[in-house]
Each structure stands twice: as C-alpha cells, then as structure tokens.
Design a protein around this motif. Structure first.
Motif, short mmCIF file in Angstrom:
data_model
loop_
_atom_site.label_atom_id
_atom_site.label_comp_id
_atom_site.label_asym_id
_atom_site.label_seq_id
_atom_site.Cartn_x
_atom_site.Cartn_y
_atom_site.Cartn_z
N ASP A 279 65.81 -63.78 -22.32
CA ASP A 279 66.33 -62.81 -21.60
C ASP A 279 66.62 -63.53 -20.28
N ALA A 280 65.73 -64.43 -19.96
CA ALA A 280 66.35 -65.45 -18.76
C ALA A 280 67.49 -66.21 -19.12
N ALA A 281 67.85 -66.94 -20.22
CA ALA A 281 68.89 -67.42 -20.62
C ALA A 281 70.06 -66.59 -20.71
N ALA A 282 70.12 -65.27 -20.82
CA ALA A 282 71.05 -64.15 -20.74
C ALA A 282 71.50 -64.07 -19.31
N HIS A 283 70.35 -63.66 -18.55
CA HIS A 283 70.71 -63.60 -16.91
C HIS A 283 71.32 -64.71 -16.32
N GLY A 284 71.09 -66.03 -16.80
CA GLY A 284 71.75 -67.34 -16.35
C GLY A 284 73.13 -67.36 -16.75
N ASP A 285 73.29 -67.01 -17.87
CA ASP A 285 74.46 -67.13 -18.54
C ASP A 285 75.55 -66.02 -17.85
N ALA A 286 74.91 -64.99 -17.31
CA ALA A 286 75.89 -64.16 -16.75
C ALA A 286 76.21 -64.55 -15.35
N ALA B 43 74.74 -71.38 -8.57
CA ALA B 43 74.17 -72.49 -8.52
C ALA B 43 72.71 -72.46 -8.77
N ASP B 44 72.02 -71.59 -8.36
CA ASP B 44 70.53 -71.37 -8.61
C ASP B 44 70.35 -71.46 -10.19
N ALA B 45 70.94 -70.35 -10.69
CA ALA B 45 70.85 -70.15 -12.18
C ALA B 45 71.11 -71.51 -12.92
N LEU B 46 72.11 -72.29 -12.54
CA LEU B 46 72.58 -73.58 -13.34
C LEU B 46 71.25 -74.42 -13.33
N GLU B 47 70.74 -74.56 -12.05
CA GLU B 47 69.63 -75.52 -11.72
C GLU B 47 68.38 -75.30 -12.44
N TRP B 48 67.98 -73.85 -12.76
CA TRP B 48 66.99 -73.45 -13.26
C TRP B 48 67.32 -73.82 -14.89
N LEU B 49 68.34 -73.37 -15.34
CA LEU B 49 68.69 -73.51 -16.88
C LEU B 49 68.60 -74.96 -17.15
N ASP B 50 69.03 -75.97 -16.20
CA ASP B 50 68.92 -77.60 -16.49
C ASP B 50 67.56 -77.69 -16.42
N ALA B 51 66.57 -77.19 -15.68
CA ALA B 51 65.19 -77.69 -15.52
C ALA B 51 64.46 -77.33 -16.62
N GLU B 52 65.03 -76.27 -17.25
CA GLU B 52 64.28 -75.80 -18.39
C GLU B 52 64.64 -76.22 -19.78
N ARG B 53 65.66 -77.33 -19.87
CA ARG B 53 66.39 -77.65 -20.84
C ARG B 53 65.77 -78.15 -22.10
#
Length: 737
Positions: free
Chosen positions: A415-422, A453-463
């Motif tokens: 779910d978090a990845a889907a929101h980040g993607d959006a 920008a915030d979402a991309l940083e979160w996704l990257d931190a969780e890679r």
C-alpha cells in the motif's frame, strides 16, 4: 559572422521588432545578442551547501583498551595517505568485536584532519543479494553524497564508476566500508585519492597482495576486558568483573549489552549478571542456535574463538529476558521482519504496542541503533549479530503467527509503495487499482510522506527492505502483492536508476503473473525488465523480454499494454540505429522505430490516454528526426505540444522543443533551432528538469558554434559550466581556440 536571427527558411511574422519573431510552435526568434543575454539570465538553483560529507556510525564516548589497534590503524592510514596512490586498510575480526567502532574512534581522534574533503560510508550487507554486492547502487549513494544531483547520476556500473572517479579525482576522501567479503568489492570503491578502510570477518589474501594493510581485532583479553567493565561499573569487584569478561568471551558487544542491561536495574549487582550467565537460565535450548550464532559471528582470520558465539548468545538471551514484555515482543517482531531497518510506522502496522518505549529500551540496551537516513522517519536497526539472534528466536514462534506478521509487513509495503508511486509519477497507466487504505492510515502519527520529493526519498530509504519484502512475498505465494510491489516500484527504480533492483524484482513479478495466469501483468513486468536492460545497454536481453511479452498481447485487453511494448521496441531500434556505421542502415532503423512508435500512438489513442498520446507523438518525431525527415517531424511536434498544453502535461514541453530544435537544425533553419532550444532551456529551468536544461544548453552551444556566433556560444558555455558545478560536476573543458 552569420547572425542566428537571419538564417533559416519558412514564413515568420513580426511581433516586436526586426530581431524578435515568432515561428511555428512555441519557439521565439531573437537576435544573436538578445539570445546571449537571455541565456545569461536563466536562473539556476543555488548550489548545495559546500559541506564535506561526514558519513558513518558515530564514535562512542566509552571506548578503551584498543590502544595497540588504534595505533596500528593510525600508523597504517597515515603512511598510506602520505603516498601518491590511494591506500587500503583491512580491519578483520569476529562479528560485533568492535571493528566499526575502532574505525570511528580513529577517524575522530586523528584521521579526519587528513581527509578534508569528506568521509563516505557504506555497509555492504545492505546491498548484498545472493552473495553479490550491487556496486552500482553503492556508487550512486556516494555520488549523491558528493553533491551530484540525482538527474546526473547514470544508470550503469561502468558509467557510475567513471563519474565517481572524475568527481573525486581531486578530493582527499576517506571511504569506510563495513562487511566486506570479497576483494573486488573493495577495489571498486577505492577513491582516486585518499584512503579506504574496510572491515570484514576474514582476511582477503588477494587484497593484501595488492598492498592493503591488515589490522587484526581480537576479543578483549582478561585484563583489558576487566578494565572496560570497571570503567562502566566503577564499584565492580575485580574478580567479578573478570568472571563477566570470561563469560562474555571478551566480546565487546556482549559486555556492553550486559552492562547496559545492569545499569537500567540499580537493584541488581554484577554478581547477578555472573549468576545468570553461568546458569544459562535464559538459553533457548536449541543447539542449532549456538551454531548459527557462531556462523553469524564469523571467523576473523585467526581471531575467532569457539566460545565467542555461545557467550554472545547467552548474554543476549539474558538481556532480552530482562526487558519489559512489550519490548521483548518488539524484539521478536524485529526478528521476523525482512530487510535490515524498521520504522515505528512499520512496527505499529504489524501489531507492536508501546513502540516508542520499546525502541527506547532496545536503544538503551545497545540492542538497536539509529541509522542515518535522508527521509523523515527515524529508522532503527539491530546490529547484525543481534539480528541473527533475534531471527533465531523468531524460529520458536508458531508458523501461523510468523506468517501473519509477514503478511502485515507485505500489505504495509504494498500500500505504501502504491501511494508513493501515485505521488512520484502521477496519473500514469497502472494495472492495479488504488490501495484501499488511505496514506494516513499507514503512519503511526502524521503521514509517511507528503509530496513527490518526500515520497521518492521514503521509497529510496526503504529500497533494501522492499527487495527483501518482494522475496518474502514470492516465497510465501502472495503473488498479487509481488507484482503490485513491482509495478509501484517503477517510480523508484526509474527515477533513481536502481536498474539491477528493477531486473531482480521484475523477474519475480513475471513468475508471480504466471502463477496467477495474468498475461496483462506478465506483459507489464517483462516490459519493466526490458526497459531496465535497455538502460543498462543490454539490448539483446531487452529484446528477448519484449519478444516474450509480444507473444501475450493477444490475451491482454488494454491496448496500452501493446503501446508500452511497441514503445520499448522503438527505443531499442533507435539505440541500434545510433550505433550503425552506414547512414542507410541508420535510416532503416529510424523507420523501424517510427513504425513501432506509430503503433504505440494508435494504442494510446484507442483508450484514449492523453499523456500516452503526447509521449508517443514525441517518440514518433524523434524517429523522424533520426531518419532525417525534418519537416514531417515538425508537424507531429506541433500537434504533440498542443495536446500537452491542453491537458496540462507541461513536463513534456521541454522534450518536445529539444526535438523541434534538432528538426530545424536539420533543415538548416538555425535561427528557429536556436529559438526552440532556448524555449526548451526556459521550460526545463522553470520545471527544474536540470538534465534537460543541460541538453538544451549543449545543443545551443553546438548551434552557436555552427553559426559562428561567439557571444551566444560563450554565454551557453558559461551557463553550462555554472549548471554542472551546481549539479556537482566539473565544468566542461575550456574550448580550444
């Protein structure tokens, strides 16, 4: 000198003066001097703060009894740093013996002054998959730490290696690398100048043959360990302190955990610690635990001792048994979680209670540590030896309970990845429906992220965690979640060029789609793998994936799936055309690409998908330009630009203007080419598309040179140099006279 404002053909109409005319599309013709002044006026972002990176674990105040090792490390580092070539120091010892802390202490005390341009750090355990390290990802992190803008970080390992060596060529850097297992991992990360200090659990003979200096870190002997215990516990009896050291096998991590646990319980004494450790009352009773702990500790080139793993296991059992119930539950949950780090949001999502208090207790007992992260949430991790202990404890959990926790983890990340993607990619074509849970429900407090920008940083931190979660979901047979994660993570993989991750996850996505008999999903997954392979330059692999996807198109309902496959085929055809030596063969490739893009365009019109229509029209125009059909390209571009403006697709406008500039240049209309390239530069600067701004300025420089317009060329070269300095790169080489 030929003036740009008077060259070229076609009709124009006067709007301001003889030096300012509009032309077809968005381009505006200005005179040579005005264009040079216009380029000089383009506003660039302020450069990032000129602060050297200072990465890596912080040194502890309580650090004693490593006088010899510190002196050896200092002497080796200073000797190597004084030489003309970069040096390597290899620090070897069992897991948790204090290698990383030894390096941190040496840096704080003396070495930081020798490396004024900064310190880079990586734990290779975070980048290891199936025994191999993703060195491209490591170098990408290093480049960003050295203030190279993300738009300028290339995708492939060779390109990142070359850029790292270029950016760091004049810098005195200290690179610190933990958990090294193989010599090539070290060699790839050695800075052009300065020093690399690597820690590992075994000696690497080939690295020593290269000239690396070995520092052997053994467990503390009785005298040194007793001194350390009495420093932490001043009133400790010497004999009792010596017993604690013996029971902990001189292992600093075990000693620290035991003494931190005791410090939180003033009603107990050191004798209680000795009694509990001697009795082994908190042992798991699983012989395999001790064996696995010993494997997790590792052998350190002669420094490993048979009792160290057992001692650490016993201490950790005692410490965990003595914490509060909710903290023990939290510890066991951390043992179940895939990946290497956790946030309070994730732990809450999987059912932990008293999360803040529990994390605080784990931190105070030195079982967990805070880790550096560029995004907002605080991230926690267990030391690798502690993590091995926690995961072994998790074996004792009922299988249903363990799977239930893992399912909550997978659902949270899906779910978090889907929101980040959006947020990152907006209204793009997706197969999966939007997540049912709103973003606010995924956070313990506030939200995980608020903007692109915030979402991309979160996704990257969780890679790293995402990679582990996808594997777990595949192993457990949760196939829908596998491909949902893969589809959503395209936003991360494409934006940050984590291409190896994209291939790895995409292959699992393909298997998941096959298990679910979802040809539409399989097409999407194969296309993502193909695009990653294309960007890595592996065109054969990309075509192989696309061939398999094309065989499934008859089973897919949405025409956009045909569109994405044809688009990828077209991009490969263009790439192959650029490598053709024969002009005729290059034009044939361009025509092949045009036909493929036309099919992709038709597929998007059938939906209709406005953004897809703009993108594929732009691609058609690229192919027409490659085939030297300049006038045809201009007509397609005008229509694409109109659609982009009507639908609010502004990010496509700089791309369209760049291709338009190439088309005008091909026709010999240099004034119009300059106008279009200038418009692209303006739009790219306004949208902060710095890579496109770079392309526009490079094209303007070439056009000015072709027209012998020295003022414009000088203005473009100066602006391009300023942009690249701001982006963390060196300015282009000075032009020859």
């Amino acid at each position: 000198m030929n003036g740009l404002g008077t060259d070229g053909g076609g009709s124009t109409h006067n709007t301001v003066s003889s030096t300012h005319n509009t032309v077809s599309g968005d381009a505006v013709i200005v005179g040579p001097l005005l264009m040079a002044q216009h380029i000089e006026g383009i506003q660039l972002p302020p450069p990032p703060p000129d602060v050297p990176p200072s990465q890596g674990p912080m040194p502890s105040r309580a650090f004693v009894n490593r006088t010899k090792e510190l002196a050896d490390l200092r002497d080796a580092a200073l000797s190597l740093a004084a030489g003309p070539e970069p040096g390597v120091v290899l620090v070897v010892g069992v897991g948790g013996v204090g290698k990383t802390q030894l390096v941190a202490q040496a840096v704080r005390r003396e070495l930081h002054e020798r490396f004024p341009d900064g310190q880079l750090y990586v734990d290779l355990a975070d980048h290891r998959r199936d025994g191999a390290v993703d060195l491209a990802a490591v170098l990408g992190e290093f480049l960003r730490a050295l203030r190279v803008h993300k738009d300028y970080v290339p995708g492939g390992l060779a390109e990142r290696t070359a850029l790292f060596r270029s950016v760091a060529a004049t810098l005195r850097l200290l690179v610190k690398v933990d958990n090294v297992q193989h010599a090539p991992e070290v060699r790839a990360l050695v800075p052009p100048q300065g020093l690399l200090v690597a820690t590992g659990r075994r000696v690497l003979p080939s690295l020593l043959m290269d000239g690396a200096v070995l520092i052997d870190v053994a467990p503390l002997d009785g005298a040194a360990g007793t001194e350390l215990v009495r420093r932490w516990h001043a009133d400790a009896d010497e004999g009792t302190a010596a017993d604690v050291v013996r029971l902990c096998a001189g292992h600093p991590l075990a000693l620290r955990a035991a003494l931190e646990w005791l410090a939180a319980r003033p009603q107990l004494t050191l004798d209680d610690v000795v009694r509990d450790l001697t009795a082994g009352r908190y042992g798991t009773g699983d012989d395999g635990v001790r064996e696995a702990m010993g494997m997790a500790m590792g052998a350190g080139g002669g420094t490993g001792e048979g009792g160290v793993g057992e001692a650490v296991d016993s201490v950790l059992d005692s410490v965990v048994a003595g914490v509060s119930g909710h903290t023990r539950h939290l510890y066991d949950l951390l043992g179940v979680l895939p990946g290497t780090t956790a946030t309070a949001d994730l732990l809450t999502a999987v059912g932990a209670t008293g999360v803040d208090e529990g994390l605080g207790e784990l931190l105070s007992c030195r079982l967990a540590v805070l880790v550096e992260s560029s995004d907002r949430p605080r991230r926690y991790r267990l030391h690798d030896v502690v993590r091995a202990h926690a995961r072994l404890r998790a074996r004792a959990l009922p299988e249903e309970r363990r799977r239930a926790v893992l399912r909550l983890v997978v659902d949270f990340y899906a779910d978090a990845a889907a929101h980040g993607d959006a947020l990152v990619l907006g209204d793009r074509f997706r197969i999966q429906p939007p997540p049912v849970r709103p973003l606010s429900e995924l956070a313990a407090r506030g939200t995980l992220f608020t903007d692109r920008a915030d979402a991309l940083e979160w996704l990257d931190a969780e890679r790293v965690n995402f990679r582990a979660v996808i594997r777990v979901a595949a192993d457990e047979g949760w196939y829908e979640e596998v491909w949902r994660l893969c589809e959503s993570l395209w936003a991360l993989y494409h934006s940050r060029k984590h291409l190896a991750d994209c291939v790895e996850s995409g292959l699992l996505g393909i298997e998941a789609a096959q298990h679910q008999a979802r040809p539409d999903v399989e097409i999407r997954m194969r296309n993502q793998v193909a695009r990653a392979a294309y960007e890595l330059g592996d065109l054969d692999r990309a075509e192989s994936q696309l061939d398999a996807a094309a065989d499934l198109l008859g089973l897919a309902g949405d025409p956009r799936l045909s569109g994405v496959v044809q688009e990828s085929r077209g991009l490969i055809a263009l790439a192959r055309g650029r490598s053709e030596e024969s002009p005729g063969a290059a034009r044939e490739r361009a025509e092949e690409a045009r036909q493929l893009f036309e099919r992709a365009l038709a597929a998007n019109r059938a939906v209709p998908d406005p953004h897809g229509i703009v993108v594929q029209s732009y691609n058609v125009a690229q192919a027409l330009v490659a085939g030297e059909r300049w006038a045809d390209a201009l007509g397609v571009l005008d229509e694409a630009a109109e659609t982009a403006r009507t639908t609010g697709d502004e990010p496509m406008l700089p791309r369209i203007d760049l291709v338009r500039a190439h088309a005008f240049a091909g026709l010999g209309a240099l004034d119009r080419a300059v106008a279009a390239a200038g418009a692209a530069a303006d739009a790219a600067a306004g949208l902060k598309q710095f890579a496109k701004l770079d392309q526009a300025l490079e094209l303007l420089t070439a056009l000015a040179d072709r027209a012998e317009d020295r003022p414009l060329r000088a203005a473009c070269e100066e602006k391009l140099g300023a942009l690249r300095r701001t982006m963390g790169l060196r300015p282009p080489a000075a032009p020859t006279a």
